[in-house]
Design a protein around this motif. Structure first.
Motif, short mmCIF file in Angstrom:
data_model
loop_
_atom_site.label_atom_id
_atom_site.label_comp_id
_atom_site.label_asym_id
_atom_site.label_seq_id
_atom_site.Cartn_x
_atom_site.Cartn_y
_atom_site.Cartn_z
N GLY A 1 0.84 -1.18 0.00
CA GLY A 1 0.00 0.00 0.00
C GLY A 1 0.88 1.24 0.00
O GLY A 1 1.98 1.22 0.58
N VAL A 2 0.42 2.31 -0.63
CA VAL A 2 1.26 3.50 -0.82
C VAL A 2 0.45 4.77 -0.57
O VAL A 2 -0.65 4.93 -1.10
CB VAL A 2 1.84 3.55 -2.26
N MET A 3 1.03 5.65 0.22
CA MET A 3 0.48 6.99 0.41
C MET A 3 1.62 7.97 0.21
O MET A 3 2.47 8.15 1.08
CB MET A 3 -0.11 7.15 1.81
N LEU A 4 1.67 8.59 -0.98
CA LEU A 4 2.73 9.51 -1.32
C LEU A 4 2.26 10.95 -1.17
O LEU A 4 1.06 11.24 -1.07
CB LEU A 4 3.21 9.27 -2.76
N GLN A 5 3.21 11.89 -1.18
CA GLN A 5 2.85 13.30 -1.07
C GLN A 5 2.10 13.77 -2.30
O GLN A 5 1.17 14.56 -2.22
CB GLN A 5 4.12 14.15 -0.90
N SER A 6 2.50 13.28 -3.48
CA SER A 6 1.82 13.62 -4.72
C SER A 6 0.92 12.46 -5.11
O SER A 6 1.39 11.38 -5.46
CB SER A 6 2.86 13.87 -5.83
N ALA A 7 -0.40 12.67 -5.00
CA ALA A 7 -1.33 11.55 -5.12
C ALA A 7 -1.81 11.29 -6.54
O ALA A 7 -1.97 10.15 -6.95
CB ALA A 7 -2.53 11.79 -4.20
N GLY A 8 -2.08 12.34 -7.33
CA GLY A 8 -2.57 12.16 -8.69
C GLY A 8 -3.92 11.47 -8.76
O GLY A 8 -4.16 10.63 -9.62
N ILE A 9 -4.83 11.82 -7.85
CA ILE A 9 -6.14 11.17 -7.77
C ILE A 9 -7.16 11.97 -8.58
O ILE A 9 -7.15 13.20 -8.59
CB ILE A 9 -6.58 11.07 -6.30
N GLN A 10 -8.04 11.24 -9.28
CA GLN A 10 -9.09 11.89 -10.09
C GLN A 10 -10.02 12.70 -9.20
O GLN A 10 -10.75 12.14 -8.37
CB GLN A 10 -9.88 10.83 -10.85
N GLU A 11 -10.03 14.00 -9.38
CA GLU A 11 -10.78 14.87 -8.47
C GLU A 11 -12.28 14.80 -8.69
O GLU A 11 -13.06 15.16 -7.81
CB GLU A 11 -10.29 16.31 -8.63
N VAL A 12 -12.75 14.33 -9.89
CA VAL A 12 -14.19 14.31 -10.17
C VAL A 12 -14.86 13.09 -9.55
O VAL A 12 -16.09 13.05 -9.42
CB VAL A 12 -14.46 14.33 -11.68
N LEU A 13 -14.08 12.09 -9.12
CA LEU A 13 -14.68 10.89 -8.55
C LEU A 13 -15.08 11.12 -7.10
O LEU A 13 -14.44 11.87 -6.37
CB LEU A 13 -13.70 9.73 -8.64
N LYS A 14 -16.14 10.42 -6.70
CA LYS A 14 -16.56 10.47 -5.32
C LYS A 14 -15.67 9.55 -4.48
O LYS A 14 -15.05 8.63 -5.01
CB LYS A 14 -18.02 10.04 -5.19
N VAL A 15 -15.64 9.81 -3.18
CA VAL A 15 -14.80 9.01 -2.30
C VAL A 15 -15.19 7.53 -2.37
O VAL A 15 -14.32 6.65 -2.42
CB VAL A 15 -14.89 9.53 -0.85
N ARG A 16 -16.49 7.23 -2.41
CA ARG A 16 -16.93 5.84 -2.52
C ARG A 16 -16.40 5.20 -3.80
O ARG A 16 -15.94 4.05 -3.80
CB ARG A 16 -18.46 5.75 -2.50
N GLU A 17 -16.45 5.94 -4.91
CA GLU A 17 -15.97 5.41 -6.18
C GLU A 17 -14.47 5.14 -6.14
O GLU A 17 -13.99 4.13 -6.66
CB GLU A 17 -16.31 6.39 -7.31
N LEU A 18 -13.72 6.03 -5.51
CA LEU A 18 -12.28 5.83 -5.40
C LEU A 18 -11.96 4.58 -4.58
O LEU A 18 -11.08 3.80 -4.94
CB LEU A 18 -11.64 7.06 -4.75
N LEU A 19 -12.69 4.40 -3.48
CA LEU A 19 -12.46 3.23 -2.64
C LEU A 19 -12.81 1.94 -3.38
O LEU A 19 -12.05 0.96 -3.35
CB LEU A 19 -13.28 3.33 -1.35
N GLU A 20 -13.94 1.94 -4.05
CA GLU A 20 -14.35 0.73 -4.76
C GLU A 20 -13.40 0.40 -5.89
O GLU A 20 -13.08 -0.77 -6.13
CB GLU A 20 -15.79 0.89 -5.26
N LEU A 21 -12.93 1.42 -6.60
CA LEU A 21 -11.98 1.20 -7.69
C LEU A 21 -10.67 0.63 -7.15
O LEU A 21 -10.14 -0.36 -7.68
CB LEU A 21 -11.72 2.51 -8.44
N THR A 22 -10.14 1.23 -6.11
CA THR A 22 -8.85 0.78 -5.56
C THR A 22 -8.98 -0.60 -4.94
O THR A 22 -8.08 -1.44 -5.08
CB THR A 22 -8.34 1.79 -4.52
N ARG A 23 -10.08 -0.88 -4.27
CA ARG A 23 -10.31 -2.20 -3.68
C ARG A 23 -10.31 -3.30 -4.74
O ARG A 23 -9.90 -4.44 -4.47
CB ARG A 23 -11.63 -2.23 -2.92
N SER A 24 -10.74 -2.96 -5.94
CA SER A 24 -10.85 -3.97 -7.01
C SER A 24 -9.49 -4.49 -7.46
O SER A 24 -9.41 -5.52 -8.14
CB SER A 24 -11.59 -3.40 -8.21
#
Length: 308
Positions: free
Chosen positions: A84-107
């Motif tokens: 698992g990785v938590m970096l200073q520069s995340a590059g996460i899609q800002e338009v996605l909802k938190v639930r969507e981000l979690l479900e995508l990463t969990r997959s």
């Protein structure tokens, strides 16, 4: 690759060198990350911490030396699924909802945590239907932490994880990190908050100018610096105390003197001799911040300033 061998380190850099043009980023670095322990990698900006993490994540290739993560290459899929990785520069899609981000990463993982578990561990109550780009900086860091742990990693990289968090959120994250280590997770932590490393780390590795200059438990790193810090309420002039034997730095904060000394006993004895009205005397040993500054060429005066 033997991923089940619990006696070997979770990850290892051996005699690693890495150069960017004329800059020697890493010069013969050896680092081991023990299993079920938190290792804090400390160093000033440009010391080589980010380069070391990039190598352990398989994002860069060393000029020489070897890299092992769970006995294999960090680029192997079976290895990456345990990280698992938590970096200073995340590059996460800002338009996605938190639930969507979690479900995508969990997959991406074979046995992920439930969304509810991620919410509970990272403190995301009420944020699941919010878009990531609409969150505050502190809320985004908590989401990043949830994404880093959602795959039940055996090895977790936390790069300045509490930047932007308030005190309550930082304390909550500390508790979650301690729980992860207790569950058997190996963690590499980088942080500029040295009190954070002192509170969480089982081992400390100090890097400066691309080389490991110290490593060991927090107590052993602190023991590398013999300095003591003395604080007292006294009217003695700073200029006078600064000239005493064993005193490496002194300053006045309001009515108090704050002194860094190589040996506390002779300084305390002289304070008591020369100021009969002296009170509120405190003496403590060097902390991790003092040791870090001394190891990376900080002098006593710098230690006094930085630890304030």
């Amino acid at each position: 690759m033997n991923v089940a061998d619990s006696s070997s380190p979770a990850a290892r850099l051996s005699a690693v060198t890495l150069r960017y043009g004329a800059v020697q980023a890493l010069d013969g670095v050896d680092i081991e990350l023990p299993r079920a322990r938190l290792t804090a990698v400390l160093g000033p900006n440009g010391a080589g911490k980010t380069s070391a993490i990039g190598l352990l994540l398989g994002l860069r290739t060393p000029d020489s030396g070897t890299i092992e993560v769970f006995g294999g290459s960090p680029r192997e899929r079976v290895v990456r699924q345990r990280i698992g990785v938590m970096l200073q520069s995340a590059g996460i899609q800002e338009v996605l909802k938190v639930r969507e981000l979690l479900e995508l990463t969990r997959s991406y993982y074979p046995d992920p945590r439930s969304v509810a578990d991620c919410v509970a561990v990272a403190g995301l109550d009420g944020l699941l239907e919010r878009r990531y780009g609409a969150l505050s900086g502190g809320q985004q860091r908590r989401v990043q932490f949830a994404l880093a742990i959602c795959g039940r990693p055996h090895l977790l990289f936390l790069d300045e994880p509490t930047t932007g968090l308030d005190i309550e959120a930082r304390q909550r994250l500390w508790r979650a990190i301690r729980d992860l280590v207790a569950e058997g997770c190996s963690i590499l932590l980088t942080t500029h908050y040295l009190e954070e490393a002192e509170a969480l780390a089982d081992r400390v590795v100090v890097i400066d100018r691309g080389r490991v200059i110290a490593e060991g438990g927090v107590a052993s790193i602190r023991a590398r610096v013999a300095q003591r810090r003395i604080r007292c309420l006294s009217a003695l002039p700073v200029e006078s105390v600064a000239g005493w034997a064993s005193v490496s730095a002194v300053r006045r904060v309001d009515a108090h003197l704050e002194i860094v000394a190589d040996q506390a006993e002779p300084v305390v004895r002289r304070l008591l001799e020369e100021d009969a009205a002296l009170s509120e005397l405190e003496v403590r040993r060097a902390g991790l911040s003092d040791a870090f500054l001394a190891l990376t060429a900080g002098d006593g005066g710098a230690a006094l300033e930085e630890a304030a």
